[in-house]
Design a protein around this motif. Sequence first.
Motif, PDB file in Angstrom:
ATOM      1  N   PRO A  38       0.842  -1.383  -0.089  1.00 39.58           N
ATOM      2  CA  PRO A  38      -0.158   0.058   0.060  1.00 39.58           C
ATOM      3  C   PRO A  38       0.863   1.375   0.111  1.00 39.58           C
ATOM      4  O   PRO A  38       0.320   2.367  -0.508  1.00 39.58           O
ATOM      5  CB  PRO A  38      -0.835  -0.167   1.384  1.00 39.58           C
ATOM      6  CG  PRO A  38      -0.136  -0.995   2.092  1.00 39.58           C
ATOM      7  CD  PRO A  38       0.511  -2.249   1.338  1.00 39.58           C
ATOM      8  N   ILE A  39       2.055   1.425   0.673  1.00 37.64           N
ATOM      9  CA  ILE A  39       2.701   2.481   0.819  1.00 37.64           C
ATOM     10  C   ILE A  39       3.539   2.686  -0.677  1.00 37.64           C
ATOM     11  O   ILE A  39       3.411   3.939  -1.261  1.00 37.64           O
ATOM     12  CB  ILE A  39       4.094   2.205   1.698  1.00 37.64           C
ATOM     13  CG1 ILE A  39       3.403   2.385   3.017  1.00 37.64           C
ATOM     14  CG2 ILE A  39       4.856   3.454   1.701  1.00 37.64           C
ATOM     15  CD1 ILE A  39       4.386   1.967   4.394  1.00 37.64           C
ATOM     16  N   GLN A  40       4.024   1.604  -1.336  1.00 38.05           N
ATOM     17  CA  GLN A  40       4.376   1.803  -2.542  1.00 38.05           C
ATOM     18  C   GLN A  40       3.492   2.233  -3.589  1.00 38.05           C
ATOM     19  O   GLN A  40       3.791   3.074  -4.566  1.00 38.05           O
ATOM     20  CB  GLN A  40       5.028   0.383  -3.170  1.00 38.05           C
ATOM     21  CG  GLN A  40       6.636   0.142  -2.351  1.00 38.05           C
ATOM     22  CD  GLN A  40       7.034  -0.953  -3.145  1.00 38.05           C
ATOM     23  OE1 GLN A  40       6.666  -2.024  -2.323  1.00 38.05           O
ATOM     24  NE2 GLN A  40       8.031  -1.039  -4.029  1.00 38.05           N
ATOM     25  N   ALA A  41       2.246   1.712  -3.468  1.00 37.49           N
ATOM     26  CA  ALA A  41       1.294   2.180  -4.426  1.00 37.49           C
ATOM     27  C   ALA A  41       0.773   3.797  -4.235  1.00 37.49           C
ATOM     28  O   ALA A  41       0.603   4.199  -5.021  1.00 37.49           O
ATOM     29  CB  ALA A  41      -0.138   1.300  -4.221  1.00 37.49           C
ATOM     30  N   GLY A 154       4.552  -6.564  14.467  1.00 38.92           N
ATOM     31  CA  GLY A 154       4.647  -5.362  13.506  1.00 38.92           C
ATOM     32  C   GLY A 154       3.866  -5.848  12.260  1.00 38.92           C
ATOM     33  O   GLY A 154       3.026  -5.219  11.789  1.00 38.92           O
ATOM     34  N   VAL A 155       4.244  -7.248  11.923  1.00 39.68           N
ATOM     35  CA  VAL A 155       3.374  -7.546  10.681  1.00 39.68           C
ATOM     36  C   VAL A 155       1.964  -7.926  10.928  1.00 39.68           C
ATOM     37  O   VAL A 155       0.932  -7.401  10.278  1.00 39.68           O
ATOM     38  CB  VAL A 155       3.913  -8.698  10.016  1.00 39.68           C
ATOM     39  CG1 VAL A 155       5.366  -8.408   9.690  1.00 39.68           C
ATOM     40  CG2 VAL A 155       4.026 -10.122  10.914  1.00 39.68           C
ATOM     41  N   LEU A 156       1.604  -8.538  12.038  1.00 40.87           N
ATOM     42  CA  LEU A 156       0.232  -8.916  12.586  1.00 40.87           C
ATOM     43  C   LEU A 156      -0.444  -7.424  12.469  1.00 40.87           C
ATOM     44  O   LEU A 156      -1.495  -7.284  12.156  1.00 40.87           O
ATOM     45  CB  LEU A 156       0.102  -9.725  13.755  1.00 40.87           C
ATOM     46  CG  LEU A 156       0.581 -11.271  13.683  1.00 40.87           C
ATOM     47  CD1 LEU A 156       0.553 -11.819  14.913  1.00 40.87           C
ATOM     48  CD2 LEU A 156      -0.651 -11.670  12.768  1.00 40.87           C
ATOM     49  N   LEU A 157      -0.072  -6.685  13.718  1.00 45.46           N
ATOM     50  CA  LEU A 157      -0.800  -5.212  13.836  1.00 45.46           C
ATOM     51  C   LEU A 157      -0.750  -4.397  12.759  1.00 45.46           C
ATOM     52  O   LEU A 157      -1.922  -3.734  12.490  1.00 45.46           O
ATOM     53  CB  LEU A 157      -0.374  -4.721  15.181  1.00 45.46           C
ATOM     54  CG  LEU A 157      -0.430  -5.485  16.343  1.00 45.46           C
ATOM     55  CD1 LEU A 157       0.479  -4.941  17.827  1.00 45.46           C
ATOM     56  CD2 LEU A 157      -1.939  -5.885  16.974  1.00 45.46           C
ATOM     57  N   GLY A 158       0.049  -4.380  11.845  1.00 42.96           N
ATOM     58  CA  GLY A 158       0.443  -3.404  10.892  1.00 42.96           C
ATOM     59  C   GLY A 158      -0.657  -3.758   9.856  1.00 42.96           C
ATOM     60  O   GLY A 158      -1.364  -3.017   9.407  1.00 42.96           O
ATOM     61  N   VAL A 165      -8.145   0.268   8.697  1.00 39.57           N
ATOM     62  CA  VAL A 165      -8.392   1.602   8.345  1.00 39.57           C
ATOM     63  C   VAL A 165      -7.284   2.176   7.119  1.00 39.57           C
ATOM     64  O   VAL A 165      -7.946   2.373   5.925  1.00 39.57           O
ATOM     65  CB  VAL A 165      -7.853   2.485   9.607  1.00 39.57           C
ATOM     66  CG1 VAL A 165      -7.963   4.055   9.482  1.00 39.57           C
ATOM     67  CG2 VAL A 165      -8.491   2.045  11.008  1.00 39.57           C
ATOM     68  N   ASN A 166      -6.112   2.119   7.447  1.00 40.47           N
ATOM     69  CA  ASN A 166      -5.177   2.667   6.283  1.00 40.47           C
ATOM     70  C   ASN A 166      -3.559   2.387   6.803  1.00 40.47           C
ATOM     71  O   ASN A 166      -3.653   2.363   7.878  1.00 40.47           O
ATOM     72  CB  ASN A 166      -5.581   4.044   5.638  1.00 40.47           C
ATOM     73  CG  ASN A 166      -5.424   5.284   6.545  1.00 40.47           C
ATOM     74  OD1 ASN A 166      -4.679   5.054   7.489  1.00 40.47           O
ATOM     75  ND2 ASN A 166      -6.312   6.031   6.567  1.00 40.47           N
ATOM     76  N   ILE A 172       0.777   5.555  13.002  1.00 36.31           N
ATOM     77  CA  ILE A 172       0.377   6.553  14.083  1.00 36.31           C
ATOM     78  C   ILE A 172       0.051   5.829  15.565  1.00 36.31           C
ATOM     79  O   ILE A 172       0.692   6.217  16.734  1.00 36.31           O
ATOM     80  CB  ILE A 172      -0.940   7.461  13.829  1.00 36.31           C
ATOM     81  CG1 ILE A 172      -0.554   8.366  12.689  1.00 36.31           C
ATOM     82  CG2 ILE A 172      -1.239   8.384  14.812  1.00 36.31           C
ATOM     83  CD1 ILE A 172      -1.390   9.201  11.820  1.00 36.31           C
ATOM     84  N   VAL A 173      -0.627   4.785  15.520  1.00 37.38           N
ATOM     85  CA  VAL A 173      -0.925   3.965  16.650  1.00 37.38           C
ATOM     86  C   VAL A 173       0.231   3.382  17.185  1.00 37.38           C
ATOM     87  O   VAL A 173       0.407   3.503  18.604  1.00 37.38           O
ATOM     88  CB  VAL A 173      -2.042   2.688  16.182  1.00 37.38           C
ATOM     89  CG1 VAL A 173      -2.201   1.751  17.479  1.00 37.38           C
ATOM     90  CG2 VAL A 173      -3.393   3.348  15.871  1.00 37.38           C
TER      91      VAL A 173
END
Length: 423
Positions: A38-41, A154-158, A165-166, A172-173
């Motif tokens: 999503p960041i790269q896109a 990190g991978v699970l919560l991210g 959300v996004n 931020i969280v």
Amino acid sequence: MTDSRASQRPATLVLAMLMVVYTFNFLDRQILGILAKPIQASLNLNDAQFGAIGGTAFALLYSVLGVPLALLADRIGRTRVIAGSLVVWSGFTALCGTATGFWQLFLYRLGVGVGEAGGVAPSYALIADYFPVERRARAIAIYSMGIPIGLGLGVLLGAVIAQAVNWQAAFIVMGVAGILIAPVFLWLVRDRYPPIVRAAGAQSAAAVIPILIRKPAYWLLSISAGCSSMAGYGLALWAPKIIAVQFGWTASNELVKVGQFMGALLLIGGSLGIFLGGVVSDRLARRDRAWYARVPAIAWVIAAPTFILGFMTPNPLLAWCILLIPNALNTLWLGPIITAAQHLAPSNMRAGASGTFLLINNLLGLGIGPWAMGALSVALKATHGDQSLGFAAMIGVCLYLVAAVLALLAIRPMKRDWIEAED
């Protein structure tokens, strides 16, 4: 002379809080990997640019500032430097969620690196203060379990937050959560020795470096760890995307599936490997200090081919079982090699020696690993298409074999230069 407040703090409580802070350290690093697509896109980044953000941006000041911040910790207080660093890197993690382009995200990740530079070396030194040598590799291994826990969470919560959300909300969280932990850490953890006592014996960088230069084992172990970290940090950033392509989990609603696969792999494999590395090394090294280098070398030799086999396996369940092996072995070195590095310098230089070790490890591992794997993927794109990143990773894991050779070469000078003296 000890700090009376510190004497009331059980070593296990100190170790537990240090592990919590270290968990946030790697949680804030790993969250970038699961959010790669999503960041790269969103920001229109190719693999080389994203690799620079994930590795080079973080490593530039993180590596350089590690030594001066470690020396500062010896003089003003290790817990103060650790807590302050946690606030800084968590704040910049939260700011990553506001980035709108390459350079803005690059600069925020630079800030994350500035903060994290002050966390690890003082923690190693604090552990050395609280734990005797016969328990130290095990203690460092337990502390280092913050790596797989942070990577897994990190991978699970991210993934969960980004899908609900996004990707911006995920940063931020996590950042705000880290800031809230800092005062709790500062309240619960005290330096074993007050800064005024350590300051009399603390050494400047000008005094530490000349002593380390005369220790070839220190440099062989540091560079071997750096080679391992080039592969390890490259995989930490890119493995979620590799897995998504490998099993066709590329739809936006399948991000959590990738997070679950990687999270379980990192939590189970990484935690088991790091803990066993400390326990096994401590036990074997009672008879022969050489095992502090032999155990990691054996693990690296097995990790390289099993990573390649796992990335070539088309069945998710079978691939997960295979990849569990190298994910347990590729971080097994942390307890034994860091313990060995601690004992190649006098006790009043522990933080400085740890900072120098981290400088080498992170310049190689973080500064080069993620970027090089992404750049290699771009170079292979024309011939391998969507599989280019997987092929780049299979080439990169061969660095584990280089790390094994360097560790074995360190054995003889390590045994000669080992310092047994305690505080």
